[in-house]
Design an enzyme around this catalytic site. Sequence first.
Site, PDB file in Angstrom:
ATOM      1  N   ASN A  92       0.827  -1.210   0.000  1.00 22.17           N
ATOM      2  CA  ASN A  92       0.000   0.000   0.000  1.00 22.17           C
ATOM      3  C   ASN A  92       0.863   1.263   0.000  1.00 22.17           C
ATOM      4  O   ASN A  92       0.710   2.130  -0.870  1.00 22.17           O
ATOM      5  CB  ASN A  92      -0.926  -0.013   1.221  1.00 22.17           C
ATOM      6  CG  ASN A  92      -2.012   1.041   1.134  1.00 22.17           C
ATOM      7  OD1 ASN A  92      -2.503   1.351   0.044  1.00 22.17           O
ATOM      8  ND2 ASN A  92      -2.389   1.599   2.266  1.00 22.17           N
ATOM      9  N   TYR A 141       6.692   0.047   8.848  1.00 19.32           N
ATOM     10  CA  TYR A 141       5.994   1.314   8.582  1.00 19.32           C
ATOM     11  C   TYR A 141       7.006   2.398   8.215  1.00 19.32           C
ATOM     12  O   TYR A 141       6.898   3.034   7.153  1.00 19.32           O
ATOM     13  CB  TYR A 141       5.171   1.725   9.815  1.00 19.32           C
ATOM     14  CG  TYR A 141       4.740   3.172   9.768  1.00 19.32           C
ATOM     15  CD1 TYR A 141       3.903   3.632   8.757  1.00 19.32           C
ATOM     16  CD2 TYR A 141       5.192   4.093  10.724  1.00 19.32           C
ATOM     17  CE1 TYR A 141       3.534   4.969   8.691  1.00 19.32           C
ATOM     18  CE2 TYR A 141       4.824   5.416  10.670  1.00 19.32           C
ATOM     19  CZ  TYR A 141       3.998   5.851   9.652  1.00 19.32           C
ATOM     20  OH  TYR A 141       3.632   7.169   9.591  1.00 19.32           O
ATOM     21  N   LYS A 145       7.805   4.301   4.399  1.00 19.29           N
ATOM     22  CA  LYS A 145       7.823   5.750   4.136  1.00 19.29           C
ATOM     23  C   LYS A 145       9.182   6.162   3.583  1.00 19.29           C
ATOM     24  O   LYS A 145       9.278   6.995   2.674  1.00 19.29           O
ATOM     25  CB  LYS A 145       7.507   6.516   5.429  1.00 19.29           C
ATOM     26  CG  LYS A 145       6.078   6.352   5.911  1.00 19.29           C
ATOM     27  CD  LYS A 145       5.119   7.232   5.105  1.00 19.29           C
ATOM     28  CE  LYS A 145       3.693   7.136   5.600  1.00 19.29           C
ATOM     29  NZ  LYS A 145       2.787   8.111   4.993  1.00 19.29           N
ATOM     30  N   ARG A 276       5.995  -2.414  23.865  1.00 15.37           N
ATOM     31  CA  ARG A 276       5.390  -2.717  22.562  1.00 15.37           C
ATOM     32  C   ARG A 276       6.526  -2.876  21.554  1.00 15.37           C
ATOM     33  O   ARG A 276       7.366  -1.983  21.447  1.00 15.37           O
ATOM     34  CB  ARG A 276       4.473  -1.551  22.184  1.00 15.37           C
ATOM     35  CG  ARG A 276       3.572  -1.794  21.013  1.00 15.37           C
ATOM     36  CD  ARG A 276       2.557  -0.684  20.837  1.00 15.37           C
ATOM     37  NE  ARG A 276       3.165   0.582  20.438  1.00 15.37           N
ATOM     38  CZ  ARG A 276       2.497   1.691  20.140  1.00 15.37           C
ATOM     39  NH1 ARG A 276       1.177   1.688  20.210  1.00 15.37           N
ATOM     40  NH2 ARG A 276       3.107   2.787  19.788  1.00 15.37           N
TER      41      ARG A 276
HETATM   42  N1  UDP Z   1       1.358   3.884  24.374  1.00 15.75           N
HETATM   43  C1  UDP Z   1       0.984   3.345  25.590  1.00 15.75           C
HETATM   44  N2  UDP Z   1      -0.313   2.896  25.734  1.00 15.75           N
HETATM   45  C2  UDP Z   1      -1.230   2.969  24.717  1.00 15.75           C
HETATM   46  C3  UDP Z   1      -0.834   3.532  23.485  1.00 15.75           C
HETATM   47  C4  UDP Z   1       0.469   3.963  23.347  1.00 15.75           C
HETATM   48  O1  UDP Z   1       1.773   3.259  26.533  1.00 15.75           O
HETATM   49  O2  UDP Z   1      -2.388   2.541  24.921  1.00 15.75           O
HETATM   50  C5  UDP Z   1       2.734   4.395  24.221  1.00 15.75           C
HETATM   51  C6  UDP Z   1       3.499   3.771  23.074  1.00 15.75           C
HETATM   52  O3  UDP Z   1       4.133   2.584  23.488  1.00 15.75           O
HETATM   53  C7  UDP Z   1       4.482   4.884  22.746  1.00 15.75           C
HETATM   54  C8  UDP Z   1       3.708   6.180  23.058  1.00 15.75           C
HETATM   55  O4  UDP Z   1       2.639   5.776  23.921  1.00 15.75           O
HETATM   56  O5  UDP Z   1       5.591   4.829  23.602  1.00 15.75           O
HETATM   57  C9  UDP Z   1       3.132   6.826  21.815  1.00 15.75           C
HETATM   58  O6  UDP Z   1       2.457   5.827  21.086  1.00 15.75           O
HETATM   59  P1  UDP Z   1       1.492   6.153  19.866  1.00 15.75           P
HETATM   60  O7  UDP Z   1       0.951   4.846  19.383  1.00 15.75           O
HETATM   61  O8  UDP Z   1       0.513   7.196  20.289  1.00 15.75           O
HETATM   62  O9  UDP Z   1       2.442   6.824  18.799  1.00 15.75           O
HETATM   63  P2  UDP Z   1       3.796   6.292  18.085  1.00 15.75           P
HETATM   64  O10 UDP Z   1       4.903   6.994  18.807  1.00 15.75           O
HETATM   65  O11 UDP Z   1       3.841   4.813  18.181  1.00 15.75           O
HETATM   66  O12 UDP Z   1       3.654   6.780  16.690  1.00 15.75           O
END
Ligand code: UDP
Length: 324
Positions: A92, A141, A145, A276
Amino acid sequence: MKILVTGGSGYIGSVTTEMLCDAGNQVTVFDNLERGHIEAVDPRAQLIRGDLRNPGDIDAAMQAVRPDAVFHFAAYALVGESMADPMMYFQNNVGGGINLVDAMLKVGVKRIIFSSTCATYGQPDHLPMTEDLPQHPTNPYGESKLMLETVMRWQQERSGLEPTFLRYFNACGATEKHGEDHDPETHIIPNVLRVALGQADAVPVFGDDYATPDGTCVRDYIHIVDLARAHILALDKHALGPFNLGTGTGFSVMQIVQACRDVTGHPIPVKMSPRRPGDPAALVAGADKAAQVLGWMPARSDVHTVVRDAWAWHQRHPHGYATP
Ligand code: UDP
């Protein structure tokens, strides 16, 4: 100007479309509505339903519209999903992007503002992150990009394409009309606010053992209105960049939770959870170049303003755009 916006039903594309229409541009949204929302498409814009993975769809749209410039937002944008299914991201984001560039060049459209990401840098070896950092993405991802940036850079050299790469940090906030509504929602602020809305008992915090002041990940949160404005400045000033778009200040996950407690008055319990996969510890923009070249300064990205705007939208739309 005539502008074609891919992904104009999505989070950042919808706000940028709104602002382009406000400024009197003639806007066409090209979108498959797979992840966006038809309610998010500005009624002043023409909507063409199509998929970038079908060259015929975008070729036909490009021939019909013959825009002065393209704003390219349409893409998959979830790190975790990309780790689970990399091919989906390459097909995509890269394949679709190539079809878009090809369709542009066939009709002589050269100008494109591309929604790129700080995820193209991967784990930075210094903060704040400037545009000259090496790009070594740590997830498909970010890689997808970067691959499209590379495609466009070669087409710039060989075919006269005029691309601007805008590398976003963490898009957040809302306008009166538009807010964050993803399914599944993985982003921190909407997930924290879901607890304040009574839709979840606690928010998971993914990792508290990072090398950051409170152990939780640090990100640079930038309001979508500020992001959208940077696109329009890049077009108006004909600035090619690349530009990092962030505030230059990082906030930890726990600081974001606290800001949400301050704004909502809700205690918002947290549940410490495992890291994560694919998450770097800290990402903070060095945004001096955007300030100097574009005259761009974030105006709504103070973290409490961001949360207030997001909270107002989520209260009005507790079930996102589907809210009656
Ligand atoms: N995060 C978290 N709990 C959640 C969603 C996100 O602790 O329910 C953490 C995630 O691991 C990262 C930060 O918040 O460290 C920002 O995550 P998000 O997915 O908002 O944006 P990313 O930085 O991944 O684009």
